[in-house]
Design an enzyme around this catalytic site. Structure first.
Site, PDB file in Angstrom:
ATOM      1  N   HIS A  37      77.618  94.774 -53.619  1.00 41.54           N
ATOM      2  CA  HIS A  37      77.469  95.503 -52.359  1.00 41.54           C
ATOM      3  C   HIS A  37      77.865  94.607 -51.182  1.00 41.54           C
ATOM      4  O   HIS A  37      78.526  95.041 -50.235  1.00 41.54           O
ATOM      5  CB  HIS A  37      76.016  95.923 -52.145  1.00 41.54           C
ATOM      6  CG  HIS A  37      75.489  96.909 -53.152  1.00 41.54           C
ATOM      7  ND1 HIS A  37      74.427  96.622 -53.975  1.00 41.54           N
ATOM      8  CD2 HIS A  37      75.858  98.173 -53.445  1.00 41.54           C
ATOM      9  CE1 HIS A  37      74.166  97.682 -54.727  1.00 41.54           C
ATOM     10  NE2 HIS A  37      75.012  98.626 -54.444  1.00 41.54           N
ATOM     11  N   GLY A 148      83.352 100.683 -54.410  1.00 42.57           N
ATOM     12  CA  GLY A 148      83.691  99.696 -55.432  1.00 42.57           C
ATOM     13  C   GLY A 148      84.568 100.277 -56.528  1.00 42.57           C
ATOM     14  O   GLY A 148      84.369 101.412 -56.953  1.00 42.57           O
ATOM     15  N   LYS A 150      84.338  99.272 -59.376  1.00 43.03           N
ATOM     16  CA  LYS A 150      83.476  99.311 -60.567  1.00 43.03           C
ATOM     17  C   LYS A 150      83.181 100.747 -60.972  1.00 43.03           C
ATOM     18  O   LYS A 150      83.129 101.077 -62.146  1.00 43.03           O
ATOM     19  CB  LYS A 150      82.175  98.570 -60.298  1.00 43.03           C
ATOM     20  CG  LYS A 150      81.180  98.770 -61.408  1.00 43.03           C
ATOM     21  CD  LYS A 150      80.039  97.806 -61.312  1.00 43.03           C
ATOM     22  CE  LYS A 150      79.047  98.104 -62.407  1.00 43.03           C
ATOM     23  NZ  LYS A 150      78.212  99.246 -62.051  1.00 43.03           N
ATOM     24  N   ASP A 151      82.964 101.620 -59.967  1.00 38.76           N
ATOM     25  CA  ASP A 151      82.732 103.040 -60.244  1.00 38.76           C
ATOM     26  C   ASP A 151      84.071 103.758 -60.094  1.00 38.76           C
ATOM     27  O   ASP A 151      84.309 104.492 -59.133  1.00 38.76           O
ATOM     28  CB  ASP A 151      81.681 103.584 -59.278  1.00 38.76           C
ATOM     29  CG  ASP A 151      80.336 102.896 -59.493  1.00 38.76           C
ATOM     30  OD1 ASP A 151      79.616 103.310 -60.387  1.00 38.76           O
ATOM     31  OD2 ASP A 151      80.040 101.911 -58.780  1.00 38.76           O
ATOM     32  N   SER A 186      75.301  94.857 -60.897  1.00 31.89           N
ATOM     33  CA  SER A 186      74.858  96.254 -60.833  1.00 31.89           C
ATOM     34  C   SER A 186      73.367  96.261 -60.549  1.00 31.89           C
ATOM     35  O   SER A 186      72.632  95.386 -61.026  1.00 31.89           O
ATOM     36  CB  SER A 186      75.122  96.941 -62.171  1.00 31.89           C
ATOM     37  OG  SER A 186      74.356  98.129 -62.276  1.00 31.89           O
ATOM     38  N   ARG A 188      71.346  98.147 -61.801  1.00 29.87           N
ATOM     39  CA  ARG A 188      70.652  98.390 -63.072  1.00 29.87           C
ATOM     40  C   ARG A 188      70.539  97.141 -63.935  1.00 29.87           C
ATOM     41  O   ARG A 188      69.804  97.150 -64.925  1.00 29.87           O
ATOM     42  CB  ARG A 188      71.334  99.517 -63.850  1.00 29.87           C
ATOM     43  CG  ARG A 188      71.136 100.887 -63.206  1.00 29.87           C
ATOM     44  CD  ARG A 188      71.593 102.030 -64.096  1.00 29.87           C
ATOM     45  NE  ARG A 188      71.214 103.323 -63.564  1.00 29.87           N
ATOM     46  CZ  ARG A 188      71.993 104.109 -62.796  1.00 29.87           C
ATOM     47  NH1 ARG A 188      73.198 103.701 -62.460  1.00 29.87           N
ATOM     48  NH2 ARG A 188      71.548 105.274 -62.372  1.00 29.87           N
TER      49      ARG A 188
HETATM   50  P1  AMP Z   1      75.547 101.940 -55.733  1.00 34.13           P
HETATM   51  O1  AMP Z   1      74.469 101.387 -54.850  1.00 34.13           O
HETATM   52  O2  AMP Z   1      75.417 101.540 -57.160  1.00 34.13           O
HETATM   53  O3  AMP Z   1      75.750 103.421 -55.542  1.00 34.13           O
HETATM   54  O4  AMP Z   1      76.889 101.264 -55.228  1.00 34.13           O
HETATM   55  C1  AMP Z   1      77.309 101.357 -53.896  1.00 34.13           C
HETATM   56  C2  AMP Z   1      78.746 100.919 -53.814  1.00 34.13           C
HETATM   57  O5  AMP Z   1      78.864  99.570 -54.262  1.00 34.13           O
HETATM   58  C3  AMP Z   1      79.666 101.766 -54.718  1.00 34.13           C
HETATM   59  O6  AMP Z   1      80.870 102.027 -54.025  1.00 34.13           O
HETATM   60  C4  AMP Z   1      79.874 100.865 -55.891  1.00 34.13           C
HETATM   61  O7  AMP Z   1      81.097 101.106 -56.576  1.00 34.13           O
HETATM   62  C5  AMP Z   1      79.871  99.500 -55.247  1.00 34.13           C
HETATM   63  N1  AMP Z   1      79.563  98.459 -56.238  1.00 34.13           N
HETATM   64  C6  AMP Z   1      78.557  98.463 -57.146  1.00 34.13           C
HETATM   65  N2  AMP Z   1      78.615  97.359 -57.919  1.00 34.13           N
HETATM   66  C7  AMP Z   1      79.696  96.651 -57.500  1.00 34.13           C
HETATM   67  C8  AMP Z   1      80.288  95.407 -57.911  1.00 34.13           C
HETATM   68  N3  AMP Z   1      79.795  94.676 -58.907  1.00 34.13           N
HETATM   69  N4  AMP Z   1      81.382  94.975 -57.245  1.00 34.13           N
HETATM   70  C9  AMP Z   1      81.899  95.702 -56.213  1.00 34.13           C
HETATM   71  N5  AMP Z   1      81.386  96.873 -55.782  1.00 34.13           N
HETATM   72  C10 AMP Z   1      80.299  97.350 -56.417  1.00 34.13           C
END
Ligand code: AMP
Length: 281
Positions: A37, A148, A150-151, A186, A188
């Site tokens: 993030h 990201g 990643k998703d 992540s 998680r």
């Molecule tokens: P989330 O809080 O999991 O919904 O992620 C919020 C944003 O952060 C999303 O756009 C994800 O793709 C991005 N993100 C999550 N993990 C990573 C990572 N390891 N590297 C880069 N971006 C990430």
């Protein structure tokens, strides 16, 4: 703490009214912020004069048997991270202020982009993501929004919605940040024991086997996938959910590697669902 925090769309809109002449970078998240993030946040700060982060654990994107209730929530820590990173304002709406109810208008991405990969086992997930991201983009009206890689399925679907519906925003895809072991950061990962974390390094390691084969000019995607499967079999604790090579934009499976392709994986370790991907070329 000086970082302004808003919990309703109206409050945030009011604050943004006096900042509309600036370029606005927006990073939507579900909180439990980690280095991945932070890389998005840093980029939003660098490329804009005003940077906004949202934290919303979106109930619409969790299935009935998923981890909505136990998803990590650490608002005070996240606030400090955002303040230290130089964010200008934090948007932390509630399900009520986001209008979550059974009659909420839904945004439905193209079904062909939702039927494979994570969508195959997470019915309604991408519709929930699309609906909330649409609302967030309309509330913040940023110049640039950061997501990201990643998703990857989420990123492809959001790019498509923004293009199809003419949202006036640049969607910026950001590289996946990883621990030294290769495990993608992540929220998680917090669920994993130290053993689980080290076992989870097999995910990225196995994906790289496909690139190694591609470097030797192998273009048959079945053979590339077989190399990944062989590497994965060295860690029986990893339960594979899917492994696929698809077109990065349309997400449709491909059988020959003529263009850069998305190699995507999902599976479980210690019952924690993890996803990752690389672009192979
Ligand atoms: P989330 O809080 O999991 O919904 O992620 C919020 C944003 O952060 C999303 O756009 C994800 O793709 C991005 N993100 C999550 N993990 C990573 C990572 N390891 N590297 C880069 N971006 C990430």
């Amino acid at each position: 703490m000086n970082l302004p925090l808003f919990t309703t769309p109206n409050e945030l809109s009011h604050y943004l009214q006096s900042h509309r002449s600036q370029s606005i970078g927006f990073v939507p998240t579900m909180g439990a912020l980690h280095l991945g993030h932070q890389s998005l946040i840093d980029r939003a700060r660098r490329e804009n004069t005003l940077a906004i982060v949202s934290i919303f654990v979106n109930p619409l994107q969790f299935g009935a048997n998923e981890d909505l209730d136990r998803y990590p929530r650490q608002l005070e820590i996240d606030r400090v991270i955002c303040e230290t990173a130089g964010i200008d304002a934090l948007f932390v709406p509630t399900p009520v202020s986001m209008g979550i109810n059974n009659t909420l208008t839904q945004v439905i991405p193209p079904p062909m982009m939702m039927s494979g990969l994570c969508g195959a086992t997470r019915a309604g997930h991408f519709q929930g993501v699309a609906t909330i991201v649409t609302k967030l983009l309309n509330i913040v009206q940023p110049d640039r929004a950061y997501f990201g890689e990643k998703d990857a399925q989420q990123l492809a679907i959001i790019r498509r919605i923004v293009a199809d519906l003419n949202f006036p925003v640049d969607i910026i895809g950001c590289p996946t940040l990883r621990a030294d072991s290769g495990l993608a950061h992540s929220s998680r990962n917090q669920y994993l024991s130290p053993t689980g974390r080290s076992q989870a390094a097999i995910i990225y390691h196995s994906l790289q086997q496909a690139q190694k084969l591609a470097d030797l000019r192998e273009v048959n995607t079945e053979k590339l996938l077989a190399a990944v499967t062989t590497a994965l079999s060295t860690v029986p604790a990893f339960q594979l959910e899917y492994l696929a090579i698809v077109d990065p934009q349309t997400l449709q499976p491909i059988d020959k590697l003529n263009e850069p392709a998305l190699l995507a994986i999902a599976g479980r370790i210690e019952n924690t669902r993890l996803i990752d991907n690389i672009i192979i070329s």
